[in-house]
Write a protein that holds these residues in place. Structure first.
Motif, PDB file in Angstrom:
ATOM      1  N   ARG A  29       0.911  -1.520  -0.595  1.00  0.00           N
ATOM      2  CA  ARG A  29      -0.415  -0.070   0.416  1.00  0.00           C
ATOM      3  C   ARG A  29       0.711   1.154   0.094  1.00  0.00           C
ATOM      4  NH1 ARG A  29      -5.729  -0.908   3.205  1.00  0.00           N
ATOM      5  NH2 ARG A  29      -6.281  -2.697   2.312  1.00  0.00           N
ATOM      6  N   GLY A  30       2.136   1.094   0.175  1.00  0.00           N
ATOM      7  CA  GLY A  30       3.230   2.237  -0.236  1.00  0.00           C
ATOM      8  C   GLY A  30       3.372   2.701  -0.873  1.00  0.00           C
ATOM      9  N   ASP A  31       4.483   3.791  -1.613  1.00  0.00           N
ATOM     10  CA  ASP A  31       5.123   4.486  -2.322  1.00  0.00           C
ATOM     11  C   ASP A  31       5.902   2.905  -2.681  1.00  0.00           C
ATOM     12  OD1 ASP A  31       2.673   5.913  -3.084  1.00  0.00           O
ATOM     13  OD2 ASP A  31       3.773   7.906  -2.164  1.00  0.00           O
ATOM     14  N   ALA A  32       6.420   3.096  -3.854  1.00  0.00           N
ATOM     15  CA  ALA A  32       6.969   2.465  -4.622  1.00  0.00           C
ATOM     16  C   ALA A  32       7.815   0.837  -3.816  1.00  0.00           C
ATOM     17  CB  ALA A  32       9.072   2.911  -4.452  1.00  0.00           C
ATOM     18  N   GLY A  33       6.453   0.041  -3.110  1.00  0.00           N
ATOM     19  CA  GLY A  33       6.902  -0.720  -2.297  1.00  0.00           C
ATOM     20  C   GLY A  33       7.761  -0.922  -0.654  1.00  0.00           C
ATOM     21  N   ALA A  34       6.799   0.022  -0.403  1.00  0.00           N
ATOM     22  CA  ALA A  34       7.040   0.490   0.323  1.00  0.00           C
ATOM     23  C   ALA A  34       5.969   0.001   1.985  1.00  0.00           C
ATOM     24  CB  ALA A  34       7.322   2.526   1.456  1.00  0.00           C
ATOM     25  N   PRO A  35       5.606   0.096   3.132  1.00  0.00           N
ATOM     26  CA  PRO A  35       4.670   0.001   4.061  1.00  0.00           C
ATOM     27  C   PRO A  35       3.747   0.620   4.083  1.00  0.00           C
ATOM     28  CG  PRO A  35       6.883  -0.547   5.502  1.00  0.00           C
ATOM     29  CD  PRO A  35       7.394   0.438   3.568  1.00  0.00           C
ATOM     30  N   PRO A  36       3.012   0.548   3.592  1.00  0.00           N
ATOM     31  CA  PRO A  36       2.398  -0.729   5.249  1.00  0.00           C
ATOM     32  C   PRO A  36       2.005  -2.120   3.411  1.00  0.00           C
ATOM     33  CG  PRO A  36       0.631   0.526   5.141  1.00  0.00           C
ATOM     34  CD  PRO A  36       1.303   1.612   4.222  1.00  0.00           C
ATOM     35  N   TYR A  37       1.983  -3.130   4.545  1.00  0.00           N
ATOM     36  CA  TYR A  37       2.075  -4.265   4.098  1.00  0.00           C
ATOM     37  C   TYR A  37       0.654  -5.196   4.280  1.00  0.00           C
ATOM     38  CZ  TYR A  37       6.817  -3.698   2.282  1.00  0.00           C
ATOM     39  OH  TYR A  37       7.867  -3.213   2.118  1.00  0.00           O
ATOM     40  N   VAL A  38      -0.216  -5.133   3.245  1.00  0.00           N
ATOM     41  CA  VAL A  38      -1.094  -6.559   3.794  1.00  0.00           C
ATOM     42  C   VAL A  38      -0.356  -8.037   3.995  1.00  0.00           C
ATOM     43  CG1 VAL A  38      -3.489  -7.367   3.102  1.00  0.00           C
ATOM     44  CG2 VAL A  38      -3.751  -5.059   2.306  1.00  0.00           C
ATOM     45  N   VAL A  39      -0.543  -8.815   4.809  1.00  0.00           N
ATOM     46  CA  VAL A  39      -0.463  -9.513   5.092  1.00  0.00           C
ATOM     47  C   VAL A  39      -0.667 -11.058   5.255  1.00  0.00           C
ATOM     48  CG1 VAL A  39       1.772 -10.844   6.117  1.00  0.00           C
ATOM     49  CG2 VAL A  39       1.703  -8.953   5.676  1.00  0.00           C
ATOM     50  N   ARG A  40      -0.481 -11.724   4.750  1.00  0.00           N
ATOM     51  CA  ARG A  40      -1.199 -13.641   5.183  1.00  0.00           C
ATOM     52  C   ARG A  40      -0.300 -14.172   6.369  1.00  0.00           C
ATOM     53  NH1 ARG A  40      -2.669 -16.397   1.008  1.00  0.00           N
ATOM     54  NH2 ARG A  40      -4.321 -15.165   0.424  1.00  0.00           N
ATOM     55  N   TRP A  41      -0.496 -13.819   7.712  1.00  0.00           N
ATOM     56  CA  TRP A  41       0.255 -15.317   8.228  1.00  0.00           C
ATOM     57  C   TRP A  41       0.283 -16.628   8.244  1.00  0.00           C
ATOM     58  CZ3 TRP A  41       4.136 -11.857   9.747  1.00  0.00           C
ATOM     59  CH2 TRP A  41       3.486 -10.459   9.980  1.00  0.00           C
ATOM     60  N   SER A  42       1.197 -17.285   8.184  1.00  0.00           N
ATOM     61  CA  SER A  42       1.434 -18.773   7.470  1.00  0.00           C
ATOM     62  C   SER A  42       1.274 -19.600   8.773  1.00  0.00           C
ATOM     63  CB  SER A  42       2.769 -18.660   7.675  1.00  0.00           C
ATOM     64  OG  SER A  42       3.606 -18.654   8.515  1.00  0.00           O
ATOM     65  N   ASP A  43       1.036 -18.886   9.925  1.00  0.00           N
ATOM     66  CA  ASP A  43       0.426 -20.251  11.440  1.00  0.00           C
ATOM     67  C   ASP A  43      -0.786 -19.878  11.579  1.00  0.00           C
ATOM     68  OD1 ASP A  43       0.852 -16.992  11.739  1.00  0.00           O
ATOM     69  OD2 ASP A  43       1.533 -17.616  14.318  1.00  0.00           O
ATOM     70  N   THR A  44      -1.226 -18.295  11.326  1.00  0.00           N
ATOM     71  CA  THR A  44      -3.217 -18.569  11.354  1.00  0.00           C
ATOM     72  C   THR A  44      -3.389 -18.716  10.204  1.00  0.00           C
ATOM     73  OG1 THR A  44      -2.882 -16.216  11.486  1.00  0.00           O
ATOM     74  CG2 THR A  44      -2.331 -17.452  14.104  1.00  0.00           C
ATOM     75  N   GLY A  45      -3.221 -17.540   8.944  1.00  0.00           N
ATOM     76  CA  GLY A  45      -4.231 -17.493   7.653  1.00  0.00           C
ATOM     77  C   GLY A  45      -4.798 -16.469   7.367  1.00  0.00           C
ATOM     78  N   HIS A  46      -4.423 -15.577   8.613  1.00  0.00           N
ATOM     79  CA  HIS A  46      -5.336 -14.293   9.545  1.00  0.00           C
ATOM     80  C   HIS A  46      -4.134 -14.058   8.908  1.00  0.00           C
ATOM     81  CE1 HIS A  46      -7.154 -11.086  11.477  1.00  0.00           C
ATOM     82  NE2 HIS A  46      -5.877 -10.705  11.369  1.00  0.00           N
ATOM     83  N   GLU A  47      -5.436 -12.503   7.902  1.00  0.00           N
ATOM     84  CA  GLU A  47      -5.270 -11.380   6.855  1.00  0.00           C
ATOM     85  C   GLU A  47      -4.232  -9.706   7.942  1.00  0.00           C
ATOM     86  OE1 GLU A  47      -6.394 -11.049   3.288  1.00  0.00           O
ATOM     87  OE2 GLU A  47      -6.583 -13.651   3.179  1.00  0.00           O
ATOM     88  N   ALA A  48      -3.779  -9.001   7.699  1.00  0.00           N
ATOM     89  CA  ALA A  48      -4.151  -8.007   8.264  1.00  0.00           C
ATOM     90  C   ALA A  48      -3.327  -7.093   8.005  1.00  0.00           C
ATOM     91  CB  ALA A  48      -3.076  -8.244   9.683  1.00  0.00           C
ATOM     92  N   LEU A  49      -3.479  -5.098   8.064  1.00  0.00           N
ATOM     93  CA  LEU A  49      -2.474  -4.306   7.637  1.00  0.00           C
ATOM     94  C   LEU A  49      -1.746  -3.765   8.168  1.00  0.00           C
ATOM     95  CD1 LEU A  49      -2.099  -2.229   5.596  1.00  0.00           C
ATOM     96  CD2 LEU A  49      -3.471  -0.595   7.046  1.00  0.00           C
ATOM     97  N   VAL A  50      -0.104  -4.409   8.304  1.00  0.00           N
ATOM     98  CA  VAL A  50       1.528  -4.883   8.900  1.00  0.00           C
ATOM     99  C   VAL A  50       2.072  -3.017   8.267  1.00  0.00           C
ATOM    100  CG1 VAL A  50       3.112  -5.357   9.461  1.00  0.00           C
ATOM    101  CG2 VAL A  50       0.974  -7.018   8.767  1.00  0.00           C
ATOM    102  N   PHE A  51       2.303  -2.229   9.463  1.00  0.00           N
ATOM    103  CA  PHE A  51       3.534  -1.679   9.237  1.00  0.00           C
ATOM    104  C   PHE A  51       4.425  -2.070  10.296  1.00  0.00           C
ATOM    105  CE2 PHE A  51      -0.492   0.491   9.142  1.00  0.00           C
ATOM    106  CZ  PHE A  51      -0.322   1.671   8.256  1.00  0.00           C
ATOM    107  N   PRO A  52       5.570  -2.966   9.848  1.00  0.00           N
ATOM    108  CA  PRO A  52       6.830  -3.472  10.234  1.00  0.00           C
ATOM    109  C   PRO A  52       7.601  -2.695  10.901  1.00  0.00           C
ATOM    110  CG  PRO A  52       6.533  -3.950   7.620  1.00  0.00           C
ATOM    111  CD  PRO A  52       5.531  -2.448   8.420  1.00  0.00           C
ATOM    112  N   GLY A  53       8.096  -3.000  12.411  1.00  0.00           N
ATOM    113  CA  GLY A  53       9.327  -2.821  13.065  1.00  0.00           C
ATOM    114  C   GLY A  53      10.617  -3.105  12.793  1.00  0.00           C
ATOM    115  N   PRO A  54      11.683  -2.351  13.863  1.00  0.00           N
ATOM    116  CA  PRO A  54      13.156  -2.520  13.466  1.00  0.00           C
ATOM    117  C   PRO A  54      12.969  -4.015  13.817  1.00  0.00           C
ATOM    118  CG  PRO A  54      12.180  -1.597  15.518  1.00  0.00           C
ATOM    119  CD  PRO A  54      10.871  -2.086  14.704  1.00  0.00           C
TER     120      PRO A  54
END
Length: 66
Positions: A29-54
């Motif tokens: 969702r960010g410009d030029a590949g930057a966050p945030p990202y919509v991610v499907r977690w492998s452990d739960t299958g849950h999809e979430a909007l993620v703002f990754p930290g360090p």
């Protein structure tokens, strides 16, 4: 941090010997590949909007040869 759809987001635990969490990036969702990202977690299958930290990094998907 730069990602494309199909890459994996990996989040290391903040605790010693804690679990590592990963998921497939479904949408950038960010410009030029930057966050945030919509991610499907492998452990739960849950999809979430993620703002990754360090504690997170991107594993880029392999590009097919040819």
């Amino acid at each position: 941090m730069i990602a494309t759809v199909g890459d994996r987001l990996v989040v290391r635990s903040q605790h010693l010997d804690g679990p590592v969490r990963d998921g497939e990036i479904l949408e950038v969702r960010g410009d030029a590949g930057a966050p945030p990202y919509v991610v499907r977690w492998s452990d739960t299958g849950h999809e979430a909007l993620v703002f990754p930290g360090p504690d997170a990094y991107v594993e880029h998907a392999e590009t097919p040869a040819g």
